[in-house]
Design a protein around this motif. Structure first.
Motif, PDB file in Angstrom:
ATOM      1  N   ASN A   1       5.263  45.015 -65.511  1.00  0.00           N
ATOM      2  CA  ASN A   1       5.570  46.172 -66.351  1.00  0.00           C
ATOM      3  C   ASN A   1       6.827  46.837 -65.814  1.00  0.00           C
ATOM      4  OD1 ASN A   1       3.220  45.810 -67.861  1.00  0.00           O
ATOM      5  ND2 ASN A   1       2.012  47.075 -66.502  1.00  0.00           N
ATOM      6  N   ASN A   2       7.916  46.777 -66.570  1.00  0.00           N
ATOM      7  CA  ASN A   2       9.187  47.296 -66.061  1.00  0.00           C
ATOM      8  C   ASN A   2       9.568  48.645 -66.638  1.00  0.00           C
ATOM      9  OD1 ASN A   2      10.305  46.890 -68.638  1.00  0.00           O
ATOM     10  ND2 ASN A   2      11.030  44.850 -68.121  1.00  0.00           N
ATOM     11  N   PHE A   3       8.634  49.329 -67.341  1.00  0.00           N
ATOM     12  CA  PHE A   3       8.966  50.604 -67.957  1.00  0.00           C
ATOM     13  C   PHE A   3       9.187  51.670 -66.889  1.00  0.00           C
ATOM     14  CE2 PHE A   3       4.693  51.507 -66.920  1.00  0.00           C
ATOM     15  CZ  PHE A   3       4.530  52.875 -66.959  1.00  0.00           C
ATOM     16  N   ASN A   4      10.085  52.588 -67.175  1.00  0.00           N
ATOM     17  CA  ASN A   4      10.300  53.762 -66.324  1.00  0.00           C
ATOM     18  C   ASN A   4      10.615  53.381 -64.885  1.00  0.00           C
ATOM     19  OD1 ASN A   4      10.512  56.531 -66.045  1.00  0.00           O
ATOM     20  ND2 ASN A   4       8.388  56.783 -65.403  1.00  0.00           N
ATOM     21  N   GLY A   5      11.240  52.209 -64.692  1.00  0.00           N
ATOM     22  CA  GLY A   5      11.633  51.799 -63.356  1.00  0.00           C
ATOM     23  C   GLY A   5      10.480  51.441 -62.438  1.00  0.00           C
ATOM     24  N   SER A   6       9.306  51.155 -62.993  1.00  0.00           N
ATOM     25  CA  SER A   6       8.144  50.876 -62.157  1.00  0.00           C
ATOM     26  C   SER A   6       8.134  49.433 -61.683  1.00  0.00           C
ATOM     27  CB  SER A   6       6.855  51.163 -62.922  1.00  0.00           C
ATOM     28  OG  SER A   6       6.682  50.186 -63.940  1.00  0.00           O
ATOM     29  N   ASP A   7       7.266  49.161 -60.716  1.00  0.00           N
ATOM     30  CA  ASP A   7       7.075  47.804 -60.221  1.00  0.00           C
ATOM     31  C   ASP A   7       5.590  47.468 -60.277  1.00  0.00           C
ATOM     32  OD1 ASP A   7       9.654  48.382 -57.894  1.00  0.00           O
ATOM     33  OD2 ASP A   7       9.703  46.922 -59.503  1.00  0.00           O
ATOM     34  N   THR A   8       5.028  47.429 -61.466  1.00  0.00           N
ATOM     35  CA  THR A   8       3.611  47.161 -61.634  1.00  0.00           C
ATOM     36  C   THR A   8       3.416  45.702 -61.999  1.00  0.00           C
ATOM     37  OG1 THR A   8       3.261  49.416 -62.426  1.00  0.00           O
ATOM     38  CG2 THR A   8       1.511  47.828 -62.833  1.00  0.00           C
TER      39      THR A   8
END
Length: 244
Positions: A189-196
């Protein structure tokens, strides 16, 4: 499905989904107005937060089930540590950690020093687990992912998180998934600069139906699928998942 939620308010306040056959869908989001925006996803629930009045909703797009939290501190989404709710108020407990993960009724934290179990009662504290080979695994930015009965540690510092180890609770050691030769797939999941990262072994094949999102893996051990967010129906249909 891959899922995309525009941050701009005048886009219809809806989320856009695409399945592996390329079919596209649009679902209106409840509680998505004013200063409210989506900050993530957990167990099939979108996390909607209102930064003006500090209210939070968990919304399941498939079942329609919702959970509501009032007076949520805005720092709960940005600062190391966690917040505990009780009797109409939230208490801030600060711990310098890299990641926090709920697994089989317990909460685990990780940083460059080691892995801890977080005890909530009678007061929050971290209990360091004696992992035999933790320092030898050389994680730059360690994080957790879980799948079914297993908990894994990955390195979130690089684009391809191929430094992946399974936490063997029986022997209290980290076992390299690469050396064991098993296939795996990460959904990022690359939304909002995340690393999920979400681990799904069932889609580890090189010719996955999600090929349009795939990032090449030259060593052949696994695949990385990159999208704004990923939505898995097997996480969405059981309301009790949110309590695990």
């Amino acid at each position: 499905m891959s899922i995309f939620i525009p941050f701009i308010e005048d886009t219809g306040k809806a989320c856009h989904l695409e399945d592996f056959e390329g079919r596209k869908f649009k679902i209106a989001l409840p509680h998505f107005a004013g200063g409210r925006w989506c900050i993530g996803i957990t167990n099939g629930y979108l996390i909607l937060f209102d930064e003006e009045i500090n209210e939070c909703w968990l919304v399941n797009l498939i079942t329609g089930h919702e959970l509501y939290f009032s007076k949520v501190p805005s720092m709960v989404f940005c600062c190391p540590g966690f917040f505990k709710a009780g009797k109409g108020e939230w208490t801030n407990h600060r711990f310098e950690i890299s990641d926090l993960h709920a697994f089989k009724g317990k909460i685990y934290t990780i940083d460059n020093v080691g892995i801890c179990e977080m005890k909530i009662y009678p007061k929050p504290k971290l209990v360091l687990l004696e992992i035999k080979n933790f320092q030898k695994t050389s994680f730059l930015v360690p994080g957790f992912v879980s799948f079914r009965e297993n908990l894994y540690v990955i390195d979130r510092h690089i684009k391809h998180p191929y430094n992946i180890h399974e936490l063997d609770f029986g022997n209290m050691e980290l076992v390299s998934r690469i050396k064991r030769g098993k296939k795996y797939a990460f959904f990022h999941n690359n939304f909002n600069g995340s690393d999920t990262f979400i681990l799904r072994e069932a889609w580890a094949g090189i010719h996955s139906q999600y090929g349009r999102y795939a990032v090449d893996d030259n060593d052949g051990n696994g695949m990385l699928y990159d999208a704004h967010m990923w939505y898995f129906f097997d996480d969405c249909l059981n309301v009790n998942l949110i309590h695990e």
